[in-house]
Enzyme design. Structure first.
Site, PDB file in Angstrom:
ATOM      1  N   GLY A  70      52.792 -21.770  -4.559  1.00 43.01           N
ATOM      2  CA  GLY A  70      54.179 -22.221  -4.719  1.00 43.01           C
ATOM      3  C   GLY A  70      54.986 -21.329  -5.636  1.00 43.01           C
ATOM      4  O   GLY A  70      56.180 -21.091  -5.413  1.00 43.01           O
ATOM      5  N   CYS A  71      54.338 -20.815  -6.662  1.00 40.85           N
ATOM      6  CA  CYS A  71      55.011 -19.941  -7.625  1.00 40.85           C
ATOM      7  C   CYS A  71      55.340 -18.591  -7.003  1.00 40.85           C
ATOM      8  O   CYS A  71      56.411 -18.040  -7.234  1.00 40.85           O
ATOM      9  CB  CYS A  71      54.130 -19.756  -8.857  1.00 40.85           C
TER      10      CYS A  71
END
EC number: 1.11.1.24
Length: 182
Positions: A70-71
């Site tokens: 996600g990052c």
């Protein structure tokens, strides 16, 4: 006998309330950033987070871990892609912080083409994360306490807005598009 037993329970209960009332809360709008040194590039290159935002308007966003899905696929790329739009809104400093070491944050910034746009700051011992009370136990997935995912806007070292992901890791309120829509 009953009243003495009841009194000791009441005393214990009120002491517990006092202890509970002193629990720390996450950093709030109107509070000043703590004066804590983070690492940028290498462990010897330190950046005081309060000094970084002194006299400036900026954004500080945090991620649970560099190179995590996600990052890497959404959160950091959004800030990189929206860099010029954010600058046009008057943001002079945009910084990303994570409980990682400086070498990892630097390599991640290079890999995601954030260099020259986003300040990639390492909080290796989680001191800043603890000071703003935005950590969570990510031991099962990432091995230690990590930062919740959040974004805050700052002016002259004072928090103007803070958006903390409700589940600590989601991708809803802390994205660059949320700041652009403020």
């Amino acid at each position: 006998m009953f009243s003495r037993h009841f009194s000791s329970r009441l005393l214990f209960f009120t002491r517990g309330l006092r202890t509970t009332a002193s629990l720390k809360m996450p950093i709030q709008v109107g509070q000043t950033l703590p004066s804590i040194e983070l690492h940028e590039g290498t462990p010897k290159d330190k950046v005081n987070i309060l000094e970084l935002f002194k006299g400036k308007k900026g954004i500080l966003f945090a991620v649970p871990g560099a190179f995590t899905p996600g990052c890497s696929q959404t959160h950091l790329p959004g800030y990189v892609n929206d860099y010029l739009k954010l600058k046009a809104k008057g943001f002079e400093v945009i910084a990303c912080v994570s409980v990682n070491d400086a070498f990892v944050m630097s390599a991640w910034g290079i890999e995601r083409k954030a260099t020259g746009k986003i300040r990639m700051l390492a909080d290796p011992a989680g001191e800043f994360t603890k000071a703003v009370d935005l950590g969570f136990d990510a031991t099962p997935a990432l091995g230690n306490i990590r930062s919740k995912r959040y974004a805050m806007t700052i002016e002259d070292g004072v928090v103007k807005s803070v958006a903390i992901e409700p589940d600590a890791t989601g991708l809803t309120v802390s994205l660059s598009c949320s700041i652009l829509n403020e």
